[in-house]
Design a protein around this motif. Structure first.
Motif, PDB file in Angstrom:
ATOM      1  N   GLY A   8       0.792  -1.225   0.000  1.00 39.94           N
ATOM      2  CA  GLY A   8       0.000   0.000   0.000  1.00 39.94           C
ATOM      3  C   GLY A   8       0.829   1.282   0.000  1.00 39.94           C
ATOM      4  N   ALA A   9       2.154   1.177  -0.041  1.00 40.31           N
ATOM      5  CA  ALA A   9       3.003   2.371  -0.022  1.00 40.31           C
ATOM      6  C   ALA A   9       2.906   3.171  -1.319  1.00 40.31           C
ATOM      7  CB  ALA A   9       4.458   1.985   0.231  1.00 40.31           C
ATOM      8  N   VAL A  10       2.609   2.491  -2.449  1.00 39.52           N
ATOM      9  CA  VAL A  10       2.493   3.159  -3.743  1.00 39.52           C
ATOM     10  C   VAL A  10       1.117   2.879  -4.322  1.00 39.52           C
ATOM     11  CG1 VAL A  10       3.450   3.401  -6.064  1.00 39.52           C
ATOM     12  CG2 VAL A  10       4.974   2.899  -4.148  1.00 39.52           C
ATOM     13  N   ARG A  11       0.429   3.934  -4.718  1.00 39.98           N
ATOM     14  CA  ARG A  11      -0.899   3.814  -5.331  1.00 39.98           C
ATOM     15  C   ARG A  11      -0.902   4.613  -6.628  1.00 39.98           C
ATOM     16  NH1 ARG A  11      -4.489   0.335  -4.358  1.00 39.98           N
ATOM     17  NH2 ARG A  11      -6.119   1.815  -4.780  1.00 39.98           N
ATOM     18  N   TYR A  12      -1.778   4.232  -7.553  1.00 38.34           N
ATOM     19  CA  TYR A  12      -1.890   4.936  -8.828  1.00 38.34           C
ATOM     20  C   TYR A  12      -3.332   4.924  -9.307  1.00 38.34           C
ATOM     21  CZ  TYR A  12      -2.022   0.246 -10.844  1.00 38.34           C
ATOM     22  OH  TYR A  12      -2.359  -1.049 -11.131  1.00 38.34           O
ATOM     23  N   VAL A  13      -3.584   5.739 -10.324  1.00 38.74           N
ATOM     24  CA  VAL A  13      -4.891   5.796 -10.973  1.00 38.74           C
ATOM     25  C   VAL A  13      -4.668   6.091 -12.445  1.00 38.74           C
ATOM     26  CG1 VAL A  13      -5.223   8.260 -10.485  1.00 38.74           C
ATOM     27  CG2 VAL A  13      -7.206   6.809 -10.844  1.00 38.74           C
ATOM     28  N   PHE A  14      -5.561   5.577 -13.289  1.00 34.76           N
ATOM     29  CA  PHE A  14      -5.578   6.009 -14.687  1.00 34.76           C
ATOM     30  C   PHE A  14      -7.012   6.104 -15.156  1.00 34.76           C
ATOM     31  CE2 PHE A  14      -4.982   1.385 -15.188  1.00 34.76           C
ATOM     32  CZ  PHE A  14      -5.922   1.058 -16.147  1.00 34.76           C
ATOM     33  N   ASP A  15      -7.244   7.064 -16.046  1.00 33.72           N
ATOM     34  CA  ASP A  15      -8.572   7.311 -16.602  1.00 33.72           C
ATOM     35  C   ASP A  15      -8.642   6.744 -18.004  1.00 33.72           C
ATOM     36  OD1 ASP A  15      -9.421   8.867 -14.333  1.00 33.72           O
ATOM     37  OD2 ASP A  15      -8.155  10.484 -15.096  1.00 33.72           O
ATOM     38  N   GLY A  16      -9.844   6.514 -18.463  1.00 33.06           N
ATOM     39  CA  GLY A  16     -10.024   6.033 -19.826  1.00 33.06           C
ATOM     40  C   GLY A  16      -9.900   4.533 -19.940  1.00 33.06           C
ATOM     41  N   GLU A  17     -10.141   4.077 -21.153  1.00 27.01           N
ATOM     42  CA  GLU A  17     -10.089   2.653 -21.438  1.00 27.01           C
ATOM     43  C   GLU A  17      -8.659   2.202 -21.727  1.00 27.01           C
ATOM     44  OE1 GLU A  17     -12.648   0.374 -21.367  1.00 27.01           O
ATOM     45  OE2 GLU A  17     -13.687   2.067 -20.432  1.00 27.01           O
ATOM     46  N   VAL A  43      -1.869   1.457 -21.304  1.00 28.62           N
ATOM     47  CA  VAL A  43      -2.630   2.701 -21.147  1.00 28.62           C
ATOM     48  C   VAL A  43      -1.822   3.847 -21.751  1.00 28.62           C
ATOM     49  CG1 VAL A  43      -3.735   1.880 -19.031  1.00 28.62           C
ATOM     50  CG2 VAL A  43      -1.701   3.296 -18.862  1.00 28.62           C
ATOM     51  N   LEU A  44      -2.469   4.957 -21.994  1.00 30.13           N
ATOM     52  CA  LEU A  44      -1.754   6.162 -22.426  1.00 30.13           C
ATOM     53  C   LEU A  44      -1.065   6.776 -21.210  1.00 30.13           C
ATOM     54  CD1 LEU A  44      -4.439   7.757 -24.776  1.00 30.13           C
ATOM     55  CD2 LEU A  44      -2.360   6.503 -25.426  1.00 30.13           C
ATOM     56  N   SER A  45       0.195   7.141 -21.355  1.00 32.10           N
ATOM     57  CA  SER A  45       0.951   7.728 -20.245  1.00 32.10           C
ATOM     58  C   SER A  45       0.272   8.961 -19.665  1.00 32.10           C
ATOM     59  CB  SER A  45       2.362   8.113 -20.715  1.00 32.10           C
ATOM     60  OG  SER A  45       3.072   6.985 -21.104  1.00 32.10           O
ATOM     61  N   GLU A  46      -0.359   9.737 -20.533  1.00 32.12           N
ATOM     62  CA  GLU A  46      -0.958  11.006 -20.092  1.00 32.12           C
ATOM     63  C   GLU A  46      -2.143  10.829 -19.145  1.00 32.12           C
ATOM     64  OE1 GLU A  46      -3.835  11.833 -23.941  1.00 32.12           O
ATOM     65  OE2 GLU A  46      -1.738  12.433 -24.006  1.00 32.12           O
ATOM     66  N   VAL A  47      -2.754   9.638 -19.091  1.00 27.67           N
ATOM     67  CA  VAL A  47      -3.907   9.432 -18.210  1.00 27.67           C
ATOM     68  C   VAL A  47      -3.536   8.679 -16.937  1.00 27.67           C
ATOM     69  CG1 VAL A  47      -5.529   9.489 -20.146  1.00 27.67           C
ATOM     70  CG2 VAL A  47      -4.682   7.285 -19.313  1.00 27.67           C
ATOM     71  N   PHE A  48      -2.243   8.388 -16.755  1.00 31.77           N
ATOM     72  CA  PHE A  48      -1.758   7.635 -15.599  1.00 31.77           C
ATOM     73  C   PHE A  48      -1.030   8.560 -14.647  1.00 31.77           C
ATOM     74  CE2 PHE A  48       1.458   5.385 -13.260  1.00 31.77           C
ATOM     75  CZ  PHE A  48       0.835   4.203 -12.863  1.00 31.77           C
ATOM     76  N   ARG A  49      -1.260   8.360 -13.339  1.00 29.18           N
ATOM     77  CA  ARG A  49      -0.489   9.115 -12.358  1.00 29.18           C
ATOM     78  C   ARG A  49      -0.440   8.359 -11.033  1.00 29.18           C
ATOM     79  NH1 ARG A  49      -4.600  10.883  -9.515  1.00 29.18           N
ATOM     80  NH2 ARG A  49      -6.170  12.332 -10.030  1.00 29.18           N
ATOM     81  N   PHE A  50       0.667   8.537 -10.327  1.00 29.62           N
ATOM     82  CA  PHE A  50       0.799   7.969  -8.989  1.00 29.62           C
ATOM     83  C   PHE A  50       0.091   8.903  -8.025  1.00 29.62           C
ATOM     84  CE2 PHE A  50       4.318   5.862 -11.143  1.00 29.62           C
ATOM     85  CZ  PHE A  50       4.058   4.547 -10.769  1.00 29.62           C
ATOM     86  N   THR A  51      -0.667   8.350  -7.099  1.00 29.19           N
ATOM     87  CA  THR A  51      -1.437   9.147  -6.146  1.00 29.19           C
ATOM     88  C   THR A  51      -0.895   9.041  -4.726  1.00 29.19           C
ATOM     89  OG1 THR A  51      -2.997   7.320  -5.842  1.00 29.19           O
ATOM     90  CG2 THR A  51      -3.561   9.002  -7.501  1.00 29.19           C
ATOM     91  N   LYS A  52      -0.049   8.054  -4.482  1.00 31.08           N
ATOM     92  CA  LYS A  52       0.542   7.880  -3.150  1.00 31.08           C
ATOM     93  C   LYS A  52       1.919   7.265  -3.322  1.00 31.08           C
ATOM     94  CE  LYS A  52      -0.040   5.501   1.255  1.00 31.08           C
ATOM     95  NZ  LYS A  52      -0.761   4.423   1.942  1.00 31.08           N
TER      96      LYS A  52
END
Length: 130
Positions: A8-17, A43-52
């Motif tokens: 749980g130390a690293v979390r991420y999210v991405f939008d889109g299909e 996934v497209l790099s632009e819709v991915f990001r680390f959140t934690k």
């Protein structure tokens, strides 16, 4: 879609299909996953990001950067320098990996002899491009 590492130390999210979803049998992926194959979601790099947290990055081969949790070791992403707009996310790091089933196999030329394929997904000796 959301996901993260085992601890749980690293979390991420991405939008889109997702762009694609496959299973890789190459030696590098097998060693990364400590498994006979590695499931990934493109996934497209632009819709991915680390959140934690922030993953550790490792150059696993020329032009390839993998990321993983520096605490628990969970593999998280794979990116190639020659495809900067694309990112592969390790499917089983998703909170709901069952929502993105694989649709093909790649690098069967490096698969383990005893790792038998089931089902009828398209299978490629190297990449889907050649």
């Amino acid at each position: 879609m959301e996901g993260g590492c085992l601890c749980g130390a690293v979390r991420y999210v991405f939008d889109g299909e997702p762009i694609n979803s496959g299973l890789c049998h190459c030696e590098s992926c097998r060693r990364t996953a400590s498994a006979p194959r590695l499931a990934f979601v493109g996934v497209l790099s632009e819709v991915f990001r680390f959140t934690k947290g922030a993953p550790v990055e490792y150059a696993s081969s020329v032009g390839v950067i993998r990321s993983f949790c520096g605490r628990c070791g969970s593999p998280l992403t794979y990116r190639r320098d020659d495809a900067a707009g694309d990112l592969d996310v390790m499917t089983v790091s998703l909170d709901d990996p069952s929502g993105v089933p694989p649709t093909f196999h790649v690098w069967l030329s490096e698969s383990l002899e005893w790792d038998r394929l089931a089902g009828n997904l398209p299978a490629y000796q190297r990449t889907r491009d050649g």
